[in-house]
Enzyme design. Structure first.
Site, PDB file in Angstrom:
ATOM      1  N   ASN A 121       3.552  -0.285  -6.937  1.00  0.00           N
ATOM      2  CA  ASN A 121       2.356   0.396  -6.071  1.00  0.00           C
ATOM      3  C   ASN A 121       1.664   1.288  -7.466  1.00  0.00           C
ATOM      4  OD1 ASN A 121       1.897   1.663  -4.387  1.00  0.00           O
ATOM      5  ND2 ASN A 121       3.788   1.614  -2.389  1.00  0.00           N
TER       6      ASN A 121
ATOM      7  N   ARG B 206      -0.009   7.264  -7.672  1.00  0.00           N
ATOM      8  CA  ARG B 206       0.570   8.185  -6.298  1.00  0.00           C
ATOM      9  C   ARG B 206       1.754   8.324  -5.373  1.00  0.00           C
ATOM     10  NH1 ARG B 206      -2.916   7.431  -1.725  1.00  0.00           N
ATOM     11  NH2 ARG B 206      -3.557   5.584  -2.462  1.00  0.00           N
TER      12      ARG B 206
ATOM     13  N   PRO C  40       0.998  -1.425  -0.300  1.00  0.00           N
ATOM     14  CA  PRO C  40      -0.299   0.069  -0.071  1.00  0.00           C
ATOM     15  C   PRO C  40       0.398   1.190  -0.002  1.00  0.00           C
ATOM     16  CG  PRO C  40      -0.477  -1.851   1.701  1.00  0.00           C
ATOM     17  CD  PRO C  40       0.762  -2.157   1.035  1.00  0.00           C
ATOM     18  N   CYS C  41       0.368   2.185  -0.593  1.00  0.00           N
ATOM     19  CA  CYS C  41       0.852   3.678  -0.356  1.00  0.00           C
ATOM     20  C   CYS C  41       0.296   4.579   1.133  1.00  0.00           C
ATOM     21  CB  CYS C  41       0.662   4.601  -1.696  1.00  0.00           C
ATOM     22  SG  CYS C  41       0.139   6.460  -2.012  1.00  0.00           S
ATOM     23  N   GLN C  42       1.437   4.397   1.676  1.00  0.00           N
ATOM     24  CA  GLN C  42       0.964   4.964   3.071  1.00  0.00           C
ATOM     25  C   GLN C  42       1.668   6.205   3.805  1.00  0.00           C
ATOM     26  OE1 GLN C  42       1.423   1.065   4.596  1.00  0.00           O
ATOM     27  NE2 GLN C  42      -0.405   1.491   5.734  1.00  0.00           N
TER      28      GLN C  42
END
Ligand SMILES: C[S@@+](CC[C@H](N)C(=O)[O-])C[C@H]1O[C@@H](n2cnc3c(N)ncnc32)[C@H](O)[C@@H]1O
Length: 433
Positions: A136, A139, A93-95
């Site tokens: 990913n 973004r 995830p993009c976190q």
């Protein structure tokens, strides 16, 4: 569905993290890699359907269905084994990857708990795979909004500090002949102590022809005189958190780039198109589509409204404040002669939606896509997700969710194939790890 074979004489071995239903494993097996360890655990539900599908298709050997943080805690404290592999791969995830000053100094703790990038890094630091191959959403290159590119800068800097060279590219699968528009960033990192610093790397030619990803997925030559930006990632991870691109409107990370010893080179590139795929090519004959997939006449107006352009006054539920809401129109129905739009995790279920795909059949009716068609858009074998362990049926909504989370297998296969060449070249022989 049995369309999966483990390579008999593998180029090398793979550890697949955040495995979902195994998109990386399918693509990498087709390019000669054997996955010997895998992990998949869904934190938001008790039932572990993705892991169940994964084990049903690939078998249980080397597969774990637990929180990766727990698995790694036990590995690092010597309570369990994770084999050393040639590659560590995963779609994560993009976190928020920010690191606070106080945290950066305390041993082993790099950023906020639950941020999965740090788990990948922990395994990379412990096992030192020669290659790391990640995926990913694009973004990642731009987040967060207040400091464009900060999270990617932190990721690159931490890989640099671990002794890795990193290259990345935003790839839209449709530009390489696949039937779905799916734009994702692919990241390949190589251990500098194994591969060395790329030789004769003139930045533009490295990005348009010499990098692993450029060889796998060709791009047009970067025109002479166009800019390859260059900058250094300065300071420790907490310094980057505090200072990187404060208030910047645009991320400094472009569609392709590489980083060596904290030095970043980045440029936009244009895919050398390989012919466009199309949605029509994955469709089942109408007679094989269950009736519940056809949209009833009385619901069509709702679908049309949601897909249409709008500019209307709305009222904020909590505050009662009035505001204008505007959005453009989406194709209705989706064009079968074009690549499809991106599959999202909410694709399943019969309720009308702006984002679900909808096509018109030859007799003029409208219908949603069935799970097999979604699997085909990602290049999975037909019915890959239809059953889990012990033959348990997986609901259509879940199957659509899996495909919204997954990736275009053919992109992984192409990069995997180039990585197999890179690995053979560096090791001089097969079956080293
Ligand atoms: C973007 S998906 C990857 C999909 C995969 N590439 C595929 O082809 O199906 C990320 C996966 O990570 C899993 N995941 C999330 N948190 C996790 C954790 N703490 N430990 C292990 N897996 C986790 C999710 O359940 C999800 O399946």
């Amino acid at each position: 569905m049995s369309n999966y074979t483990e390579p008999q004489n593998p180029i090398g071995t793979v550890c697949e993290l955040f495995a979902g239903v195994g998109g990386f494993r399918i693509g990498l097996s087709r390019s000669g890699w054997k996955t010997s360890f895998s992990n998949q655990w869904e934190p938001s539900t008790k039932a572990q359907h993705a892991s169940s599908v994964y084990s049903a298709r690939f078998g249980d050997e080397g597969h774990t269905n637990e929180d990766i943080a727990v698995v790694l805690d036990e590995y690092i404290s010597g309570k369990r084994e994770i084999p050393k592999t040639t590659m560590v791969v995963g779609g994560f995830p993009c976190q928020d990857y920010s690191v606070a000053k106080t945290l950066s100094s305390s041993a082993g703790l790099k950023g906020k708990k639950g941020v999965l990038w740090w788990e990948i890094l922990r395994l990379v630091e412990a096992n030192r795979p020669p290659i790391v191959f990640l995926e990913n959403v694009d973004r990642l290159l731009k987040s967060p909004a207040s400091q464009r590119g900060r999270d990617f800068a932190i990721m690159l800097a931490s890989m640099s500090d671990a002794g890795y060279f990193v290259e990345w590219r935003v790839v839209n699968a449709a530009e390489y002949g696949f039937p779905q528009r799916r734009k994702r960033v692919f990241i390949v990192a190589k251990d500098l102590s194994v591969f060395g610093v790329p030789q004769n790397a003139e930045p533009a030619s490295f990005l348009d022809s010499e990098s692993t990803i450029a060889k796998a997925l060709p791009v047009e030559a970067i025109p002479t005189g166009s800019l390859v930006s260059e900058f250094r990632l300065e300071g420790d991870l907490a310094d980057l958190t505090e200072n990187f691109d404060i208030g910047g409107k645009l991320s400094p990370f472009k569609k392709s780039g590489y980083m060596v010893n904290r030095h970043v080179f980045t440029a936009d590139v244009i895919a050398r198109e390989q012919g466009l795929g199309n949605l029509g090519s994955v469709l089942l004959p109408e007679e094989d589509v269950p009736s519940e997939y056809f949209v009833p006449e009385d619901q069509l107006a709702n679908w049309k409204y949601l897909k249409g352009a709008k500019r209307e006054e709305r009222t904020h539920t909590a505050s009662g404040t009035k505001y204008f809401y505007a959005e453009g129109s989406m194709a209705f129905p989706d064009l079968q002669s074009n690549p499809s739009r991106t599959i999202l995790t909410g694709e399943g279920g019969s309720s009308a939606s702006r984002f679900k795909h909808i096509i018109q059949t030859n007799d003029g009716r409208y219908r949603r896509l069935v799970p097999v068609e979604l699997e085909r858009l990602n290049g999975f074998p037909d019915n890959w997700t239809s059953t889990g362990l012990n033959g348990e049926a997986i609901s259509d909504v879940k199957r659509a969710f899996f495909m919204g989370n997954a990736l275009v297998v053919g992109i992984v296969e192409k990069i995997g194939f180039q990585l197999s060449k890179d690995w053979i070249e560096v090791k001089g022989e097969k079956n080293v790890l």
